[in-house]
Design a protein around this motif. Structure first.
Motif, short mmCIF file in Angstrom:
data_model
loop_
_atom_site.label_atom_id
_atom_site.label_comp_id
_atom_site.label_asym_id
_atom_site.label_seq_id
_atom_site.Cartn_x
_atom_site.Cartn_y
_atom_site.Cartn_z
N VAL A 234 0.48 -1.21 -0.36
CA VAL A 234 0.05 0.27 -0.12
C VAL A 234 0.91 1.28 0.13
CG1 VAL A 234 -1.42 0.81 1.03
CG2 VAL A 234 -1.68 -1.56 0.99
N VAL A 235 0.36 2.03 -0.93
CA VAL A 235 1.40 3.26 -1.21
C VAL A 235 0.94 4.95 -0.94
CG1 VAL A 235 3.05 4.96 -2.40
CG2 VAL A 235 2.39 2.30 -3.74
N TYR A 236 1.69 5.12 0.07
CA TYR A 236 1.72 6.23 0.63
C TYR A 236 2.11 7.68 0.07
CZ TYR A 236 -0.39 10.34 4.09
OH TYR A 236 -1.30 10.74 4.65
N GLN A 237 1.28 8.58 -1.52
CA GLN A 237 2.14 9.55 -1.75
C GLN A 237 2.20 11.12 -0.62
OE1 GLN A 237 0.34 11.38 -4.99
NE2 GLN A 237 2.08 13.39 -4.95
N ILE A 238 3.47 11.56 -0.48
CA ILE A 238 3.91 12.45 0.32
C ILE A 238 3.97 14.10 -0.55
CG2 ILE A 238 5.16 13.87 2.50
CD1 ILE A 238 5.16 11.16 3.79
N TYR A 239 3.13 15.29 -0.74
CA TYR A 239 3.46 16.29 -1.12
C TYR A 239 5.09 16.64 -0.11
CZ TYR A 239 2.66 20.02 -4.14
OH TYR A 239 3.08 20.87 -5.48
#
Length: 543
Positions: free
Chosen positions: A12-17
């Motif tokens: 499960v991937v979590y994108q951080i800006y």
């Protein structure tokens, strides 16, 4: 279907800006140490892979997607030591880190372009795409994705250079072998440092048609999107560099079709592991809330996975308005809508990508004036409309709905000042709803969006046969209900979603669930015979 097990298929991937995630030094800008502070939160959520939007040195014309040094960290985000510390701590928590790889273009402040723009006869003169004027005009009719011509004139060379995005983002010339050598060297440097892969920005744009002819329409992509040369470059990158490491790659590929998408991700072609296509997230541009079309898109793209590729699943990212606001109900049924999105994201075929704030149900911001926006694309379009003498009220509300800043407002951690993002003045205004929508409040509510995500992630990790299960839409022609199953040798999973704000009688849909076990639902008081507004259920039965 492709059932070869890979760690990135099960992740499960979590994108951080980074600019908007967490500010550790109170300068109003998120940074690497702020991300490090929140690793326990991400681990507790169930995240396996963190994807960072660009953190390289950049003058920030396009918030980091204009890179001036691939080997340095943007000063606002910290130092290379801060990055090394972050990477080490991520790995200690048994998570992985992927980075954004922006190699279609650089910043015009990159040393390569500074040298290239000086003359037609130096080491870097052919690192970018230069052309002579034609009758004093740009060499072709191509338009920038950020409005206006895709060509800018350079006095020192007496030529135009190509930029498919901002004029401060000149496109690299991938016909030049030296460009390829330098980029491949840089990719290897980061992988050798220990990162776990890349998300590749507009990677299907890197090849342009021979001769750079006019397009049928100035904004048409047929002369620079998914040309055969782009596949050749990616195959070489995989074989010469990436294959030496156990990492993942996902390519951003606007305009791509399933047929061409399959070429990028077919395991036998050695190009990419996954791609992001745009058909489903762009539905609002051409078909509104057409959920029949949405279901058709899912089935159409599933064929890519059936034929030896792998899919990604996402509904939000740094370039997209918040999906609750775009497709569902961000007022009365905000939480139910967010939980419905979570159910789709974590049960549809492919690797799921969660964008920061999605797990607490963040929604569009709705700024009231153009001065409050930061996004270059939004600002350029605004002034384009004004220059066409359109009244502001005719387009500003629509522009607000589409702005990328909807996804870029600071992460809402608490009900404290500036949502707990910073004690300084935030670089972009915080959404005014932060006292209601925030992590602290969501974590402490067992029925919250955040805890529903955690339940779904936990279920996915403990039922890995779901990940490799076949997919079938069981109610293709229904405009209200999405009813699909995932089948493995062990279990059959049934997912039922109400795409409307209405009560739905399941008997009229001829859906029988009596023999199945209900595993998850976003309502506590569910009715076996009816679906409540934006209700999402997951059933399981043994095969």
């Amino acid at each position: 279907m492709n059932k070869n097990r890979k760690w990135w298929k099960e992740a499960v991937v979590y994108q951080i800006y980074p600019r908007s995630f967490k500010d550790s030094n109170n300068d109003g800008i998120g940074d690497l140490n702020g991300i490090t502070e929140k690793l326990d939160y991400l681990k507790n959520l169930g995240i396996d892979v963190i994807w960072l939007s660009p953190i390289y040195q950049s003058p920030n014309d396009d918030n980091g997607y204009d890179i001036s040094n691939y080997y340095s960290i943007m000063e606002e985000f910290g130092t290379m030591d801060d990055f090394n510390n972050l990477l080490e701590k991520i790995h200690k928590k048994n998570m992985k880190l992927i980075m954004d790889l922006v190699i279609n273009h650089t910043s015009d402040e990159h040393p390569w372009f500074k040298e290239s723009s000086k003359s037609k006869n130096n080491k870097y003169s052919d690192y970018y795409i230069w052309r002579d004027p034609v009758d004093g005009e740009p060499p072709n009719n191509w338009e920038s994705r950020f409005s206006g011509s895709a060509w800018t004139y350079c006095e020192s060379r007496g030529q135009y250079y190509l930029h498919l995005f901002s004029k401060k983002q000149p496109d690299l010339n991938w016909k030049n072998e030296k460009v390829k050598t330098d980029i491949f060297k840089m990719v290897d440097w980061w992988l050798n440092k220990g990162i776990d892969g890349f998300r590749m920005d507009v990677i299907n744009f890197i090849a342009k048609e021979q001769g750079l002819p006019d397009s049928k329409r100035p904004d048409s992509p047929e002369k620079w999107s998914s040309l055969p040369k782009s596949h050749k470059i990616l195959n070489e990158l995989k074989n010469e560099v990436i294959s030496k490491y156990d990492v993942m790659t996902v390519g951003e590929t606007p305009f791509v079709t399933p047929e061409d998408g399959h070429k990028y991700v077919n395991e036998n072609r050695n190009e990419l592991d996954m791609i992001f296509h745009f058909e489903h997230v762009n539905l609002d541009n051409y078909d509104g809330k057409n959920f029949l079309k949405f279901k058709d898109i899912q089935s159409k793209w599933y064929k890519v996975q059936e034929q030896g590729g792998w899919l990604s699943q996402y509904f939000a990212n740094h370039d997209q308005p918040r999906p609750i606001s775009k497709f569902f109900n961000d007022e009365e049924y905000r939480e139910e809508s967010a939980q419905l999105i979570a159910m789709m994201l974590l049960t549809l075929p492919g690797t799921p990508y969660i964008y920061q704030g999605e797990e607490i149900g963040m929604i569009n911001v709705g700024f009231n004036s153009i001065e409050e926006y930061n996004d270059i694309r939004t600002i350029n379009k605004y002034y384009d409309m004004l220059n066409k003498n359109l009244a502001e009220e005719d387009f500003f509300d629509k522009l607000k709905e589409k702005s990328r800043d909807n996804a870029r407002t600071p992460m809402q951690w608490s009900d404290q000042t500036h949502a707990g993002f910073t004690n300084g003045e935030p670089w972009l205004k915080v959404n005014s709803n932060y006292k209601i929508i925030n992590v602290k409040r969501s974590i402490n509510n067992p029925n919250s969006v955040c805890n529903f995500y955690k339940e779904l992630i936990y279920f996915r990790k403990n039922n890995k046969d779901l990940i490799y299960s076949d997919y079938k839409d069981l109610l293709k022609k229904d405009k209200e209900v999405y009813y699909f199953k995932r089948s493995s040798n062990k279990n059959v999973y049934y997912i039922i979603l109400n795409f409307t704000g209405n009560l739905i009688d399941l008997r009229k849909k001829k859906i029988k669930l009596d023999l199945n076990k209900l595993e998850l639902c976003n309502y506590n008081n569910y009715d076996c015979k009816k679906l409540q507004p934006y209700e999402a259920r997951l059933y399981i039965s043994k095969t």
